[in-house]
Scaffold this motif. Sequence first.
Motif, PDB file in Angstrom:
ATOM      1  N   PRO A  26       0.821  -1.213   0.000  1.00 43.16           N
ATOM      2  CA  PRO A  26       0.000   0.000   0.000  1.00 43.16           C
ATOM      3  C   PRO A  26       0.850   1.256   0.000  1.00 43.16           C
ATOM      4  O   PRO A  26       1.819   1.358   0.753  1.00 43.16           O
ATOM      5  CB  PRO A  26      -0.828  -0.119   1.282  1.00 43.16           C
ATOM      6  CG  PRO A  26      -0.102  -1.098   2.136  1.00 43.16           C
ATOM      7  CD  PRO A  26       0.576  -2.040   1.184  1.00 43.16           C
ATOM      8  N   ASP A 196      -5.367   9.210  -1.095  1.00 40.66           N
ATOM      9  CA  ASP A 196      -6.217   8.579  -0.094  1.00 40.66           C
ATOM     10  C   ASP A 196      -5.555   7.297   0.416  1.00 40.66           C
ATOM     11  O   ASP A 196      -4.798   6.646  -0.307  1.00 40.66           O
ATOM     12  CB  ASP A 196      -7.585   8.233  -0.687  1.00 40.66           C
ATOM     13  CG  ASP A 196      -8.407   9.465  -1.029  1.00 40.66           C
ATOM     14  OD1 ASP A 196      -8.108  10.536  -0.481  1.00 40.66           O
ATOM     15  OD2 ASP A 196      -9.355   9.338  -1.838  1.00 40.66           O
ATOM     16  N   PRO A 197      -5.850   6.908   1.661  1.00 34.75           N
ATOM     17  CA  PRO A 197      -5.259   5.673   2.190  1.00 34.75           C
ATOM     18  C   PRO A 197      -5.679   4.446   1.388  1.00 34.75           C
ATOM     19  O   PRO A 197      -6.842   4.314   0.989  1.00 34.75           O
ATOM     20  CB  PRO A 197      -5.814   5.595   3.619  1.00 34.75           C
ATOM     21  CG  PRO A 197      -6.154   7.000   3.974  1.00 34.75           C
ATOM     22  CD  PRO A 197      -6.630   7.622   2.690  1.00 34.75           C
ATOM     23  N   ASP A 198      -4.738   3.565   1.149  1.00 29.90           N
ATOM     24  CA  ASP A 198      -5.042   2.268   0.551  1.00 29.90           C
ATOM     25  C   ASP A 198      -5.502   1.287   1.619  1.00 29.90           C
ATOM     26  O   ASP A 198      -6.331   0.411   1.357  1.00 29.90           O
ATOM     27  CB  ASP A 198      -3.796   1.706  -0.134  1.00 29.90           C
ATOM     28  CG  ASP A 198      -3.276   2.633  -1.208  1.00 29.90           C
ATOM     29  OD1 ASP A 198      -3.977   2.819  -2.214  1.00 29.90           O
ATOM     30  OD2 ASP A 198      -2.175   3.200  -1.019  1.00 29.90           O
ATOM     31  N   LEU A 200      -6.498   0.908   5.916  1.00 30.21           N
ATOM     32  CA  LEU A 200      -6.714   1.420   7.274  1.00 30.21           C
ATOM     33  C   LEU A 200      -6.540   0.285   8.262  1.00 30.21           C
ATOM     34  O   LEU A 200      -7.132  -0.783   8.107  1.00 30.21           O
ATOM     35  CB  LEU A 200      -8.120   1.993   7.432  1.00 30.21           C
ATOM     36  CG  LEU A 200      -8.497   2.312   8.894  1.00 30.21           C
ATOM     37  CD1 LEU A 200      -7.793   3.579   9.361  1.00 30.21           C
ATOM     38  CD2 LEU A 200      -9.996   2.417   9.093  1.00 30.21           C
ATOM     39  N   GLN A 216     -11.900  10.175   2.706  1.00 32.03           N
ATOM     40  CA  GLN A 216     -10.712   9.561   2.117  1.00 32.03           C
ATOM     41  C   GLN A 216     -10.738   8.037   2.173  1.00 32.03           C
ATOM     42  O   GLN A 216     -10.076   7.371   1.378  1.00 32.03           O
ATOM     43  CB  GLN A 216      -9.457  10.077   2.820  1.00 32.03           C
ATOM     44  CG  GLN A 216      -9.229  11.578   2.669  1.00 32.03           C
ATOM     45  CD  GLN A 216      -9.843  12.385   3.808  1.00 32.03           C
ATOM     46  OE1 GLN A 216     -10.857  11.969   4.390  1.00 32.03           O
ATOM     47  NE2 GLN A 216      -9.256  13.529   4.132  1.00 32.03           N
ATOM     48  N   LEU A 217     -11.462   7.469   3.126  1.00 33.94           N
ATOM     49  CA  LEU A 217     -11.470   6.012   3.313  1.00 33.94           C
ATOM     50  C   LEU A 217     -12.556   5.308   2.500  1.00 33.94           C
ATOM     51  O   LEU A 217     -12.789   4.109   2.686  1.00 33.94           O
ATOM     52  CB  LEU A 217     -11.660   5.673   4.797  1.00 33.94           C
ATOM     53  CG  LEU A 217     -10.497   6.038   5.725  1.00 33.94           C
ATOM     54  CD1 LEU A 217     -10.896   5.828   7.186  1.00 33.94           C
ATOM     55  CD2 LEU A 217      -9.247   5.227   5.397  1.00 33.94           C
ATOM     56  N   SER A 220     -10.874   2.431   0.809  1.00 38.22           N
ATOM     57  CA  SER A 220      -9.719   1.835   1.483  1.00 38.22           C
ATOM     58  C   SER A 220     -10.051   0.419   1.950  1.00 38.22           C
ATOM     59  O   SER A 220     -11.195   0.106   2.283  1.00 38.22           O
ATOM     60  CB  SER A 220      -9.309   2.687   2.690  1.00 38.22           C
ATOM     61  OG  SER A 220      -9.016   3.999   2.311  1.00 38.22           O
ATOM     62  N   GLU A 221      -9.029  -0.414   2.001  1.00 45.33           N
ATOM     63  CA  GLU A 221      -9.174  -1.728   2.627  1.00 45.33           C
ATOM     64  C   GLU A 221      -9.068  -1.541   4.143  1.00 45.33           C
ATOM     65  O   GLU A 221      -8.230  -0.766   4.618  1.00 45.33           O
ATOM     66  CB  GLU A 221      -8.080  -2.680   2.136  1.00 45.33           C
ATOM     67  CG  GLU A 221      -8.155  -2.992   0.650  1.00 45.33           C
ATOM     68  CD  GLU A 221      -9.433  -3.715   0.266  1.00 45.33           C
ATOM     69  OE1 GLU A 221      -9.879  -4.603   1.029  1.00 45.33           O
ATOM     70  OE2 GLU A 221     -10.000  -3.377  -0.794  1.00 45.33           O
ATOM     71  N   TYR A 244      -3.662  -7.208   2.979  1.00 42.63           N
ATOM     72  CA  TYR A 244      -3.944  -6.215   1.933  1.00 42.63           C
ATOM     73  C   TYR A 244      -3.527  -6.744   0.561  1.00 42.63           C
ATOM     74  O   TYR A 244      -4.259  -6.603  -0.424  1.00 42.63           O
ATOM     75  CB  TYR A 244      -3.196  -4.916   2.244  1.00 42.63           C
ATOM     76  CG  TYR A 244      -3.228  -3.926   1.106  1.00 42.63           C
ATOM     77  CD1 TYR A 244      -4.297  -3.051   0.954  1.00 42.63           C
ATOM     78  CD2 TYR A 244      -2.181  -3.877   0.181  1.00 42.63           C
ATOM     79  CE1 TYR A 244      -4.332  -2.154  -0.104  1.00 42.63           C
ATOM     80  CE2 TYR A 244      -2.207  -2.981  -0.875  1.00 42.63           C
ATOM     81  CZ  TYR A 244      -3.285  -2.120  -1.015  1.00 42.63           C
ATOM     82  OH  TYR A 244      -3.321  -1.242  -2.069  1.00 42.63           O
ATOM     83  N   ARG A 249      -8.759  -5.046  -5.299  1.00 39.42           N
ATOM     84  CA  ARG A 249      -9.419  -3.737  -5.173  1.00 39.42           C
ATOM     85  C   ARG A 249     -10.081  -3.394  -6.512  1.00 39.42           C
ATOM     86  O   ARG A 249      -9.420  -3.120  -7.495  1.00 39.42           O
ATOM     87  CB  ARG A 249      -8.418  -2.666  -4.754  1.00 39.42           C
ATOM     88  CG  ARG A 249      -7.654  -3.030  -3.484  1.00 39.42           C
ATOM     89  CD  ARG A 249      -6.725  -1.915  -3.073  1.00 39.42           C
ATOM     90  NE  ARG A 249      -7.472  -0.779  -2.553  1.00 39.42           N
ATOM     91  CZ  ARG A 249      -6.960   0.455  -2.449  1.00 39.42           C
ATOM     92  NH1 ARG A 249      -5.749   0.709  -2.872  1.00 39.42           N
ATOM     93  NH2 ARG A 249      -7.692   1.427  -1.937  1.00 39.42           N
TER      94      ARG A 249
END
Length: 254
Positions: A26, A196-198, A200, A216-217, A220-221, A244, A249
Amino acid sequence: MIKRLWAKLGKATLPSADSEAFDNVPRHVAIIMDGNGRWAKNRGLPRMAGHHSGMKTVKRITMAAERIGVKYLTLYAFSTENWKRPRAEVDFLMKLPEQFLEVELKDLMANNVQVRMMGYREDLPPHTLKAVEEAIERTAKNTGLVLNFALNYGSRKEMLEAIKEIAIDVKRGELAPEAIDDRLMHSRLLTSDIPDPDLLIRTSGELRLSNFMLWQLAYSELWFTDVYWPEFTEEHFHEAIQEYRRRARRYGGL
């Protein structure tokens, strides 16, 4: 070094240089660092001891993220709701950035880590803000991992502030309503200059977002663990990364 790291990530063999596996770490990992107080209570210690121990985990996981090639690491350090906690605990939490940076800034510099902060500076004590801004300034030219502290941060406030800015621009005639899209909204958020976060990660067994990066999430995974933050090790972090890497995705597609 690379071979040992991939062994920890559960790979039986080292991928070739052109393997997609190298591209599946990520880029941006966000962490809700939860469970400091409960960790301390289980040991008959004051909550402050848990927060202090959690500070050591920050260093450990920052270095683990840097070693495997994560580019951005965002840590939920203090929320806009955390001001509701007892005054003594809040005061202690506001001293932690100073303590952490005083001890670790030299190593962060040596590892080319860039420190950033997202949150609302106006409510922070001067001593906290001074320590954070000094670290941001001293590491500004570093080109390695971006260590982004969410400090006095709340996602609903962030989105409301962005919407107010957009509404003002529309009212002034500087922005057409039909021009409002995902890209514009992103540009008005506190994370406008980072992806954005990949992934969390949330520790301590809680299964909620707690007003953290709600916009942003969106894709996200999410990875949850019962482990309290002070006990969260490099091996736990690698476990999350490995999970992850196993996921596909699709962003709503097939």
